[in-house]
Scaffold this motif. Structure first.
Motif, PDB file in Angstrom:
ATOM      1  N   LEU A 119       1.044  -1.446   0.283  1.00 25.09           N
ATOM      2  CA  LEU A 119       0.184   0.268   0.078  1.00 25.09           C
ATOM      3  C   LEU A 119       1.032   1.570   0.055  1.00 25.09           C
ATOM      4  CD1 LEU A 119      -2.899  -1.013   2.223  1.00 25.09           C
ATOM      5  CD2 LEU A 119      -2.944   0.301  -0.072  1.00 25.09           C
ATOM      6  N   GLY A 120       2.272   1.309   0.951  1.00 25.33           N
ATOM      7  CA  GLY A 120       2.940   2.394   1.004  1.00 25.33           C
ATOM      8  C   GLY A 120       3.797   2.366  -0.694  1.00 25.33           C
ATOM      9  N   LEU A 121       3.501   1.916  -1.383  1.00 25.82           N
ATOM     10  CA  LEU A 121       4.320   1.824  -3.052  1.00 25.82           C
ATOM     11  C   LEU A 121       3.248   2.060  -3.635  1.00 25.82           C
ATOM     12  CD1 LEU A 121       6.592  -1.578  -2.642  1.00 25.82           C
ATOM     13  CD2 LEU A 121       7.421   0.906  -2.660  1.00 25.82           C
ATOM     14  N   GLU A 122       2.149   1.871  -3.467  1.00 26.67           N
ATOM     15  CA  GLU A 122       0.860   2.249  -4.612  1.00 26.67           C
ATOM     16  C   GLU A 122       0.525   3.933  -4.288  1.00 26.67           C
ATOM     17  OE1 GLU A 122      -2.493  -0.500  -3.705  1.00 26.67           O
ATOM     18  OE2 GLU A 122      -1.600  -1.969  -4.839  1.00 26.67           O
ATOM     19  N   LEU A 123       1.024   4.120  -2.501  1.00 28.32           N
ATOM     20  CA  LEU A 123       0.703   5.535  -2.595  1.00 28.32           C
ATOM     21  C   LEU A 123       1.985   6.118  -3.102  1.00 28.32           C
ATOM     22  CD1 LEU A 123      -0.594   7.675  -0.989  1.00 28.32           C
ATOM     23  CD2 LEU A 123       1.014   7.028   1.206  1.00 28.32           C
ATOM     24  N   LEU A 124       3.363   5.983  -3.020  1.00 27.13           N
ATOM     25  CA  LEU A 124       3.877   6.387  -3.273  1.00 27.13           C
ATOM     26  C   LEU A 124       3.993   6.410  -5.057  1.00 27.13           C
ATOM     27  CD1 LEU A 124       7.364   5.067  -1.704  1.00 27.13           C
ATOM     28  CD2 LEU A 124       5.723   7.480  -1.393  1.00 27.13           C
ATOM     29  N   SER A 125       3.521   5.748  -5.435  1.00 27.18           N
ATOM     30  CA  SER A 125       3.012   5.533  -6.312  1.00 27.18           C
ATOM     31  C   SER A 125       1.639   6.580  -7.395  1.00 27.18           C
ATOM     32  CB  SER A 125       2.864   4.091  -7.217  1.00 27.18           C
ATOM     33  OG  SER A 125       2.551   4.337  -8.738  1.00 27.18           O
ATOM     34  N   ASP A 126       0.909   6.620  -6.437  1.00 36.07           N
ATOM     35  CA  ASP A 126      -0.248   7.755  -5.998  1.00 36.07           C
ATOM     36  C   ASP A 126       0.133   9.603  -6.734  1.00 36.07           C
ATOM     37  OD1 ASP A 126      -2.604   8.063  -6.938  1.00 36.07           O
ATOM     38  OD2 ASP A 126      -2.593   9.018  -4.949  1.00 36.07           O
ATOM     39  N   LEU A 127       1.763   9.281  -5.659  1.00 38.19           N
ATOM     40  CA  LEU A 127       1.990  10.480  -6.019  1.00 38.19           C
ATOM     41  C   LEU A 127       2.881  11.192  -7.142  1.00 38.19           C
ATOM     42  CD1 LEU A 127       2.265  10.956  -2.259  1.00 38.19           C
ATOM     43  CD2 LEU A 127       0.538  12.124  -3.031  1.00 38.19           C
ATOM     44  N   ASP A 128       3.269   9.637  -7.678  1.00 36.32           N
ATOM     45  CA  ASP A 128       4.854   9.926  -8.810  1.00 36.32           C
ATOM     46  C   ASP A 128       5.634  10.075  -8.525  1.00 36.32           C
ATOM     47  OD1 ASP A 128       4.663  10.402 -11.642  1.00 36.32           O
ATOM     48  OD2 ASP A 128       4.830  12.192 -11.543  1.00 36.32           O
ATOM     49  N   VAL A 129       5.903   9.043  -7.390  1.00 39.11           N
ATOM     50  CA  VAL A 129       6.785   9.125  -6.703  1.00 39.11           C
ATOM     51  C   VAL A 129       7.763   8.023  -7.452  1.00 39.11           C
ATOM     52  CG1 VAL A 129       8.504   8.823  -4.821  1.00 39.11           C
ATOM     53  CG2 VAL A 129       6.700   9.861  -4.217  1.00 39.11           C
ATOM     54  N   CYS A 130       7.022   7.071  -7.804  1.00 38.27           N
ATOM     55  CA  CYS A 130       8.160   6.052  -7.883  1.00 38.27           C
ATOM     56  C   CYS A 130       6.805   5.906  -8.953  1.00 38.27           C
ATOM     57  CB  CYS A 130       8.879   4.927  -7.012  1.00 38.27           C
ATOM     58  SG  CYS A 130       6.901   4.101  -6.087  1.00 38.27           S
ATOM     59  N   MET A 131       7.365   4.114  -9.733  1.00 39.92           N
ATOM     60  CA  MET A 131       6.933   3.199 -11.291  1.00 39.92           C
ATOM     61  C   MET A 131       7.325   1.804 -10.484  1.00 39.92           C
ATOM     62  SD  MET A 131       5.709   3.596 -14.756  1.00 39.92           S
ATOM     63  CE  MET A 131       4.869   5.503 -14.708  1.00 39.92           C
ATOM     64  N   PHE A 132       6.068   1.219 -10.163  1.00 41.28           N
ATOM     65  CA  PHE A 132       6.631  -0.392 -10.262  1.00 41.28           C
ATOM     66  C   PHE A 132       5.540  -1.490 -11.038  1.00 41.28           C
ATOM     67  CE2 PHE A 132       3.857   0.438  -7.096  1.00 41.28           C
ATOM     68  CZ  PHE A 132       2.936  -0.941  -6.229  1.00 41.28           C
ATOM     69  N   GLU A 133       5.736  -2.346 -10.885  1.00 37.65           N
ATOM     70  CA  GLU A 133       4.596  -3.502 -11.738  1.00 37.65           C
ATOM     71  C   GLU A 133       5.151  -5.030 -10.491  1.00 37.65           C
ATOM     72  OE1 GLU A 133       5.863  -4.790 -15.267  1.00 37.65           O
ATOM     73  OE2 GLU A 133       4.794  -2.233 -16.609  1.00 37.65           O
ATOM     74  N   ARG A 134       4.257  -5.780 -11.087  1.00 41.94           N
ATOM     75  CA  ARG A 134       4.143  -6.955  -9.582  1.00 41.94           C
ATOM     76  C   ARG A 134       4.174  -7.836 -10.469  1.00 41.94           C
ATOM     77  NH1 ARG A 134       0.540  -7.114  -5.050  1.00 41.94           N
ATOM     78  NH2 ARG A 134       1.729  -9.078  -5.264  1.00 41.94           N
ATOM     79  N   ILE A 135       5.105  -8.355 -10.216  1.00 45.51           N
ATOM     80  CA  ILE A 135       5.597  -9.642 -10.633  1.00 45.51           C
ATOM     81  C   ILE A 135       5.733 -11.210  -9.817  1.00 45.51           C
ATOM     82  CG2 ILE A 135       7.644 -10.919 -11.750  1.00 45.51           C
ATOM     83  CD1 ILE A 135       9.319  -8.270 -12.285  1.00 45.51           C
ATOM     84  N   GLY A 136       4.266 -11.892 -10.540  1.00 46.71           N
ATOM     85  CA  GLY A 136       3.703 -12.673  -9.395  1.00 46.71           C
ATOM     86  C   GLY A 136       3.477 -12.106  -8.447  1.00 46.71           C
ATOM     87  N   GLU A 137       2.775 -13.349  -6.868  1.00 49.52           N
ATOM     88  CA  GLU A 137       3.006 -12.876  -5.568  1.00 49.52           C
ATOM     89  C   GLU A 137       3.852 -12.597  -4.898  1.00 49.52           C
ATOM     90  OE1 GLU A 137       0.101 -13.061  -3.427  1.00 49.52           O
ATOM     91  OE2 GLU A 137      -0.114 -14.470  -5.114  1.00 49.52           O
ATOM     92  N   ASP A 138       5.694 -12.460  -5.731  1.00 46.73           N
ATOM     93  CA  ASP A 138       6.490 -11.704  -4.285  1.00 46.73           C
ATOM     94  C   ASP A 138       6.658 -10.616  -4.872  1.00 46.73           C
ATOM     95  OD1 ASP A 138       7.241 -11.808  -1.958  1.00 46.73           O
ATOM     96  OD2 ASP A 138       8.817 -12.409  -2.129  1.00 46.73           O
ATOM     97  N   GLY A 139       7.137 -10.733  -5.987  1.00 43.75           N
ATOM     98  CA  GLY A 139       8.161 -10.221  -7.088  1.00 43.75           C
ATOM     99  C   GLY A 139       7.859  -8.517  -6.974  1.00 43.75           C
TER     100      GLY A 139
END
Length: 790
Positions: A708-728
């Motif tokens: 959720l913290g990463l999604e919040l940072l993504s929402d604030l345009d601080v970072c961009m990421f993708e999920r890879i499988g269950e844990d990646g």
């Protein structure tokens, strides 16, 4: 959206004669019975103002004396001043009595003090100016009952004062010719809870009747409805009647000034709905008193000049925009302070700041009280060394009495059980805060601070229709004491979801029941992460939506939860663990070093520690690094039961050593700072690839909070990421920038994240304080009594 315990409605029996008289959907009669309305006569009086008999205005204490004195002033053309308050209740009360006296031919003017320059109530400098102008009669509106010094001064100067107020009576006698205050009546009297506007309306009614012009008071019904709704008094008995007769007149736009404000502000009213009045019209008028001079609002209410009214309306709406800005600024700063406070929070919130505009502290206090379900006091400190505060409460806690307990520290005060205001010297602020919180602590039970959601009725999804809305609308007007019915439906499935609104801050859901019946649901300022997977229960209200001349039913989400499953008995094999309890040992670091040396010597020992505090001990291992071992030594308090259980299962340890020498923080600011550092490091050293479990271990948090913290940072345009499988995880970009706290707290993700972090903090407190036999995760039990042998 506050997470609440849902409370089902009690089973009731509806008398057959009541159902026969009420007709329509059976739910209307059921809701009336739950309100204690069980006879046809009482039901008809509740539903239709034609069947209600309001109390005579002369039942108000001293109303007869006030009428006689005002009638003499009218006949003899004696100068009269109507002295009002600067909120909407005071504005409308002032406009009501000024209009009544002016219509009857009195020599009358009105006076509203400036909030920032004069504060609430009577003040001697302004009174001396009025005396020089020749005032002989002064009538207060929505104020005055506590201004004993000023009232005594006026009496000594030969001025007859009529106090009309609805705030709590002081213990000392009030030196005035008449004190028209419903708080002097028994609490069961139908006028006891009148707003200031209601008291003014009753006095105006009695005055018109004295002159044989009783029906003329109906022209003021829109003002009394506006003031009553804005002051959030119970919409029951005479208050309800006044709003019922006033709302249609208010919605008709007969008053020139209000018509201009509604038209330019794009505010649409109906003759049954109080919401636009409460959330759009009243805040705009309140903004005048908060940021400028409330005299402008009274002039708008009294205006008969269309062009002038439109100019004033534009000015008022501009002030309302400034009020929104100042409120959001103060709110973001208050939230930042609260996030940094240790949990659990005290039973009352007290916050002060020099940067907060004194005109918005009441709004912020109200929002904080609602968000944290406890009394809130917000204080603005001025350059003159004065601290001016506004307080809001929750049901069951009399905030005014709590403030009065500190009266020796106060310069001025006033209010009622749910809202109050006061001022004191800045040097007394710390003492006030300490004593006030202790006072509330003694007034408060744990149950008062728990947030519950009262369900009025469970309904089937196929029952919902515009006809049902129309039936329930018979119970309107809704407000304090008569809330909008909260309905609930079971076993729904999310079919689709989309964002709506100018800033995409709202959601439109489509929910389907097991029979395939589908309805749209509006979720204002929703948080998608709170939607459970699978079958869900929905609590909601019904509204009407007028668009393009077409009426439609609108379902508005109040709360959502996973549909409770039927209880299932599961047999879980238990693992026995010997526990060495060293949580309170002052030698924790030395003991940790001892176990590390034994591990280095080849003993089967795993040493679990995470977060910043673990960095000083290179031999500590994260959850993803733990090897199988006979003994598991825990240095950092686990973030949750799942992580605790996983560590025990991964090591298969038979002995558990609880040191708990480090309790990692679980607050939003620390989490975001840690995550920003991890994202930057991952992109530089790991080519952007990371494991969710590893990141959670590095910062000692639950994986859900990290995500959720990463999604919040993504929402604030601080970072961009993708999920890879269950844990990646794969990070695509990191953009260093200043994160503004206002953006953080207004993100729809932050409320879910704060809730998760609060759960982690609570779990860690539990781990530190509970008995050993209570803290082992499910499936594990003590092999013997815990001991402290190393």
């Amino acid at each position: 959206m506050v997470q609440s315990a849902w409370i089902d409605p009690p089973a009731i029996q509806v008398p057959p004669e009541l159902s026969q008289v009420i007709g329509g959907h059976p739910l209307v009669a059921e809701l009336l019975v739950r309100k204690g309305i069980t006879t046809p006569e009482a039901a008809l009086a509740f539903l239709n103002p034609r069947y209600y008999r309001p109390a005579s205005p002369l039942e108000l204490p001293d109303a007869g004396t006030a009428v006689e004195r005002l009638a003499r002033a009218v006949r003899d053309r004696q100068p009269v001043v109507v002295w009002g308050d600067f909120d909407v209740d005071g504005q409308t009360a002032t406009a009501i009595l000024f209009s009544a006296l002016h219509t009857l031919g009195a020599s009358v003017r009105f006076y509203i003090p400036h909030r920032q320059e004069e504060s609430r109530g009577l003040n001697l400098p302004a009174l001396k100016e009025l005396l020089e102008a020749g005032v002989q009669v002064l009538v207060t509106c929505d104020c005055g009952v506590g201004d004993l010094t000023e009232l005594q001064y006026l009496r000594e100067q030969g001025v007859d004062v009529i106090v009309t107020d609805h705030h709590d009576m002081p213990s000392a006698p009030v030196p005035a010719l008449a004190v028209v205050n419903p708080k002097r009546l028994p609490p069961e009297h139908p006028c006891y809870s009148l707003a200031g506007a209601g008291v003014a309306y009753k006095l105006a009614e009695a005055l018109f009747e004295h002159f044989g012009r009783g029906r003329m008071v109906e022209q003021l019904a829109d003002l009394v409805a506006l003031g009553t709704i804005a002051d959030v008094v119970p919409l029951l008995q005479d208050n309800r009647y006044l709003v019922q007769i006033g709302l249609p007149r208010l919605a008709s736009g007969r008053r020139v000034g209000l018509r201009a404000l509604l038209s330019i502000g794009g505010i649409e009213l109906s003759d049954i709905d109080t919401s636009p009045v409460m959330y759009e019209l009243a805040p705009a008028l309140n903004a005048v008193g908060r940021l400028a001079h409330a005299e402008l609002a009274v002039r708008l209410l009294l205006s008969e000049d269309k062009r002038q009214a439109e100019e004033w309306a534009v000015e008022i709406l501009g002030l309302n925009e400034e009020r929104r800005y100042q409120t959001n600024l103060a709110m973001s700063m208050a939230m930042e302070r609260l996030e940094a406070m240790p949990r659990p929070l005290p039973p009352a919130i007290v916050l002060a700041n020099r940067q907060w505009h004194p005109g918005v502290v009441g709004i912020v206090a109200g929002r904080l009280a609602e968000m944290y379900h406890r009394p809130a006091v917000v204080i603005s400190i001025g350059p003159d060394g004065m601290a001016r505060g506004s307080a809001r409460s929750v049901p069951g806690i009399d905030i005014h009495q709590a403030i009065l307990q500190q009266k020796d520290l106060l310069i001025a005060e006033g209010g009622h059980p749910m809202a109050a205001g006061f001022s004191l010297r800045e040097i007394d602020l710390d003492e006030f805060t300490h004593r006030f919180i202790q006072t509330v602590r003694h007034m408060t039970t744990h149950q008062m601070l728990e947030h519950t959601l009262l369900i009025d009725a469970w309904v089937r999804w196929d029952e919902l229709s515009l006809a049902l809305y129309d039936d329930l609308a018979r119970l309107a007007p809704f407000g304090e004491g008569n809330p909008t019915p909260i309905l609930a439906a079971r076993g729904l499935t999310l079919a689709s979801i989309e964002t709506v609104g100018e800033r995409r801050e709202h959601y439109r859901l489509r929910l389907t029941d097991e029979a395939g019946i589908s309805h749209e649901v509006v979720w204002f300022n929703g948080d998608r992460d709170l939607l459970p997977q699978g079958s869900l229960d929905l609590a909601f209200t019904l509204r009407q939506n007028l668009y393009g001349g077409t009426r439609r039913m609108q379902i508005e989400l109040v709360a959502v939860r996973r549909t409770p499953a039927a209880p299932i008995t599961v047999t879980v094999p238990e693992h026995t663990v010997e526990v060495v309890d060293l949580r309170a040992s002052p030698e924790g670091i030395n003991i940790l070093q001892h176990w590390a040396e034994r591990a280095a010597a080849g003993e089967s020992i795993a040493l679990w520690g995470e977060g910043r505090g673990a960095g000083a001990y290179p031999f500590l291992q994260r959850r993803d690094q733990l090897p199988p071992a006979e003994t598991l030594v825990i240095w950092s308090v686990p973030p949750g039961p799942d992580e605790f259980s996983a560590a025990l299962e991964k090591t298969a340890a038979r002995r558990l050593v609880l040191l708990y020498g480090d309790c990692p923080p679980a607050d939003l600011r620390s989490l975001l700072l840690d995550l920003m550092g991890l994202v930057k490091h991952t992109l530089r050293a790991k080519r952007g690839e990371a494991s969710l479990t590893t990141l959670a271990g590095v910062i000692a948090q639950r994986p859900e909070a990290v995500l959720l913290g990463l999604e919040l940072l993504s929402d604030l345009d601080v970072c961009m990421f993708e999920r890879i499988g269950e844990d990646g995880l794969f990070f695509l970009r990191y953009r260093p920038q200043t994160v503004h706290w206002a953006d953080v707290i207004t993100s729809p993700i932050s409320s879910s994240l704060r809730r998760l972090l609060d759960e982690t903090a609570a779990y860690r407190r539990f781990q530190l304080q509970a008995r050993v036999e209570q803290i082992l995760p499910a499936g594990f039990r003590l092999a013997s009594s815990p001991h402290a042998k190393v």
